[in-house]
Design an enzyme around this catalytic site. Structure first.
Site, PDB file in Angstrom:
ATOM      1  N   GLU A 144       0.816  -1.351   0.043  1.00  0.00           N
ATOM      2  CA  GLU A 144       0.096   0.005  -0.017  1.00  0.00           C
ATOM      3  C   GLU A 144       0.744   1.288   0.031  1.00  0.00           C
ATOM      4  O   GLU A 144       0.610   2.091   0.875  1.00  0.00           O
ATOM      5  CB  GLU A 144      -1.130  -0.048   1.281  1.00  0.00           C
ATOM      6  CG  GLU A 144      -1.877  -1.288   1.165  1.00  0.00           C
ATOM      7  CD  GLU A 144      -2.735  -1.502   2.217  1.00  0.00           C
ATOM      8  OE1 GLU A 144      -2.935  -0.514   3.276  1.00  0.00           O
ATOM      9  OE2 GLU A 144      -3.366  -2.344   2.382  1.00  0.00           O
ATOM     10  N   ASN A 185       2.083  -4.499  -3.487  1.00  0.00           N
ATOM     11  CA  ASN A 185       0.871  -4.910  -3.333  1.00  0.00           C
ATOM     12  C   ASN A 185       0.069  -3.704  -2.911  1.00  0.00           C
ATOM     13  O   ASN A 185       0.431  -2.850  -2.055  1.00  0.00           O
ATOM     14  CB  ASN A 185       0.627  -6.043  -2.198  1.00  0.00           C
ATOM     15  CG  ASN A 185      -0.629  -6.694  -1.912  1.00  0.00           C
ATOM     16  OD1 ASN A 185      -1.301  -7.112  -2.841  1.00  0.00           O
ATOM     17  ND2 ASN A 185      -0.919  -6.674  -0.836  1.00  0.00           N
ATOM     18  N   HIS A 221     -10.403  -5.977  -2.884  1.00  0.00           N
ATOM     19  CA  HIS A 221     -11.206  -5.868  -1.683  1.00  0.00           C
ATOM     20  C   HIS A 221     -12.493  -5.115  -2.512  1.00  0.00           C
ATOM     21  O   HIS A 221     -12.435  -3.725  -2.491  1.00  0.00           O
ATOM     22  CB  HIS A 221     -10.852  -5.048  -0.654  1.00  0.00           C
ATOM     23  CG  HIS A 221      -9.919  -5.867   0.030  1.00  0.00           C
ATOM     24  ND1 HIS A 221     -10.229  -7.211   0.824  1.00  0.00           N
ATOM     25  CD2 HIS A 221      -8.642  -5.433   0.391  1.00  0.00           C
ATOM     26  CE1 HIS A 221      -9.021  -7.399   1.347  1.00  0.00           C
ATOM     27  NE2 HIS A 221      -8.123  -6.486   1.243  1.00  0.00           N
ATOM     28  N   GLU A 249      -6.147 -10.374  -2.290  1.00  0.00           N
ATOM     29  CA  GLU A 249      -6.828 -10.374  -0.982  1.00  0.00           C
ATOM     30  C   GLU A 249      -8.391 -10.187  -1.391  1.00  0.00           C
ATOM     31  O   GLU A 249      -8.865  -9.570  -1.026  1.00  0.00           O
ATOM     32  CB  GLU A 249      -6.603  -9.010  -0.302  1.00  0.00           C
ATOM     33  CG  GLU A 249      -4.917  -9.086  -0.020  1.00  0.00           C
ATOM     34  CD  GLU A 249      -4.595  -7.870   0.961  1.00  0.00           C
ATOM     35  OE1 GLU A 249      -5.357  -7.202   1.574  1.00  0.00           O
ATOM     36  OE2 GLU A 249      -3.304  -7.539   0.925  1.00  0.00           O
ATOM     37  N   ASP A 251     -12.103  -9.952  -2.006  1.00  0.00           N
ATOM     38  CA  ASP A 251     -13.365 -10.517  -1.238  1.00  0.00           C
ATOM     39  C   ASP A 251     -14.376  -9.579  -2.042  1.00  0.00           C
ATOM     40  O   ASP A 251     -14.192  -8.625  -2.499  1.00  0.00           O
ATOM     41  CB  ASP A 251     -13.487 -10.318   0.366  1.00  0.00           C
ATOM     42  CG  ASP A 251     -12.759  -9.195   0.737  1.00  0.00           C
ATOM     43  OD1 ASP A 251     -12.796  -8.084   0.150  1.00  0.00           O
ATOM     44  OD2 ASP A 251     -12.103  -9.148   1.928  1.00  0.00           O
TER      45      ASP A 251
END
Ligand code: G2I
Length: 435
Positions: A144, A185, A221, A249, A251
């Site tokens: 990030e 990432n 996300h 990641e 979702d």
């Protein structure tokens, strides 16, 4: 006939189809999940081990976890996850070495010169990567680093060391384990936008300088129905730079409560993300950020939202699970009939002329207030009596409706009814439809 107790049992824990990790392997991909080490027993461990080809520690490898006090290390959960992965022939994605969050307070509250900060970071990276040398396939080295507008995020690292901290971190990680794949990432970089373009330009420049960068992680996300239209194009443009891409990641959160319409949309969303990875050769891994709704960061971070993963809280696969399977080429998998409620027929005992059978109706992400289960016998079987349902048979066609007291099947619950029947010659198991 009545008199037997109504059985209420947990829904089926397993999808009977080819495990996702095998489907992925056949496509040359790896499907992974974030995990919590303390949960890797029982059904959680069974599903994590059987279905996924890589594990990412959700929190166990973060600096705040591994070095809570300076010079005092806690590798217990990280070691446990690595050992579990080795026992289950899984890769580990190490997460994460350089981040602005979940750092120990001794580090964030300290006052450091640039040289001290640089030394601390180098030492941290060397220590952790060396510990897991040969055991971690890929590291999210830097996590990030960007703001939404594509400028560098103001962090302990950027503020203290300038943008060069990224190249330094990659170089130190490479020195500690030259075989590990090294990633940057970030989130909100799934589609083509200002932030993903900044990441693209960074990777391009790192490659040009010969800095060891092997891959880009797109966290993903995502929100129900809002998969970026440029996802595949974006994955492709990173691949064209000569780096691997991972969805790290994934979702897909929704406003609660879930219902069968939302779950069907979620299945389509998962399917489109996985399909975008399958379509690009250098997209190597799709990892879900927790595989069960009972182990997801979403509800505590976005109140009123949840149900973001492919399995419900009881480890029953949701339509999203089947969306992933379909994108991985699992053509024979089908979602449960009538939304998220499904019926399972089994023969519980059999003798020379008769047998006892049962049907279990389980719901996940949906519920029923009444039900009818129907099937067709293929070998002349005939129902002679039933309990916890009213069954009628006309020719080969059987139809069973709920009794007055068990029409309701709650989300996450199940209802079972039983019957005796006659058979001769053969007793094949029929397919039950709910409706
Ligand atoms: O925030 C979602 C993810 C975004 N990308 C980087 C990931 O590392 C991040 O993961 C989440 C974990 O899933 C959460 O579990 O990172 C959170 C922290 O930013 C994690 O939450 C923390 C809680 O804030 C703590 O209170 C808790 O003690 O999890 C800790 C362990 O359960």
């Amino acid at each position: 006939m009545t008199g037997l107790a109504l059985l209420l049992t947990a829904p089926a824990a397993h999808a009977a189809d080819t495990p996702l990790r095998d489907l992925a392997a056949a496509e040359g991909k790896v499907i992974g999940t974030a995990v919590t080490g303390s949960k890797l027993t029982g059904t959680y461990g069974d599903v994590a081990g059987a279905q996924f080809g890589s594990l990412t520690p959700g929190n166990a490898m973060k600096w705040g976890t591994v070095e809570p006090a300076q010079g005092s290390f806690n590798w217990a959960e990280a070691d446990q996850i690595v050992a579990f992965a080795q026992a289950h022939h899984q890769q580990v994605r190490g997460h994460t070495l350089v981040w602005h969050s979940q750092n120990p307070s001794w580090l964030t509250n300290g006052s450091w010169t640039s040289a001290q900060l640089s030394g601390l970071l180098q030492n941290h990276i060397s220590t952790e990567v060396t510990r897991y040398k040969g055991k971690v396939a890929a590291w999210d080295v830097v996590n990030e680093p960007f703001n939404e507008d594509g400028t560098h995020r103001s962090t302990l690292w950027y503020d203290g060391l300038g943008s060069g901290y990224i190249a330094s971190a990659l170089t130190w990680a490479h020195a500690a384990d030259p075989d590990a794949k090294l990633y940057i990432n970030d989130y909100n970089v799934e589609g083509v936008n200002a932030k993903s373009t900044a990441l693209y330009n960074l990777v391009k420049s790192l490659k040009a300088q010969g800095v060891p960068i092997d891959g880009v992680g797109l966290q993903a996300h995502l929100i129900l129905g809002q998969i970026p239209a440029t996802l595949q194009q974006n994955v492709q443009r990173f691949a064209d730079l000569g780096v691997d891409v991972a969805i790290t990641e994934l979702d897909v959160r929704m406003a609660l409560p879930s219902d069968s319409t939302k779950l069907a949309q979620q299945a389509a969303d998962y399917k489109s993300v996985v399909a975008a990875c399958v379509a690009v050769t250098r997209c190597v891994n799709v990892t879900v950020w927790g595989f069960t709704d009972s182990d997801s960061w979403v509800p505590s971070t976005f109140p009123g939202y949840g149900a973001a993963t492919p399995y419900d809280e009881n480890y029953a696969p949701k339509p999203a699970y089947y969306g992933i399977a379909e994108a991985l080429g699992g053509g024979t998998t089908t979602p449960p009939p009538t939304g998220a409620c499904a019926a399972t027929y089994s023969v519980t005992s059999q003798w020379n002329t008769g047998f006892t059978g049962q049907v279990r109706i389980s719901c996940s992400g949906a519920s029923l207030s009444s039900w009818k289960a129907s099937w067709t016998y293929g070998a002349g079987q005939r129902i002679t009596q039933a309990w916890n349902a009213t069954c009628t048979q006309s020719g080969a066609a059987v139809s069973c409706v709920n009794a007055s007291y068990n029409g309701s099947v709650p989300d996450g619950g199940s209802v079972t009814f039983g019957f005796n029947a006659s058979w001769s010659g053969g007793n094949p198991v029929p397919t039950v439809t709910l409706g």
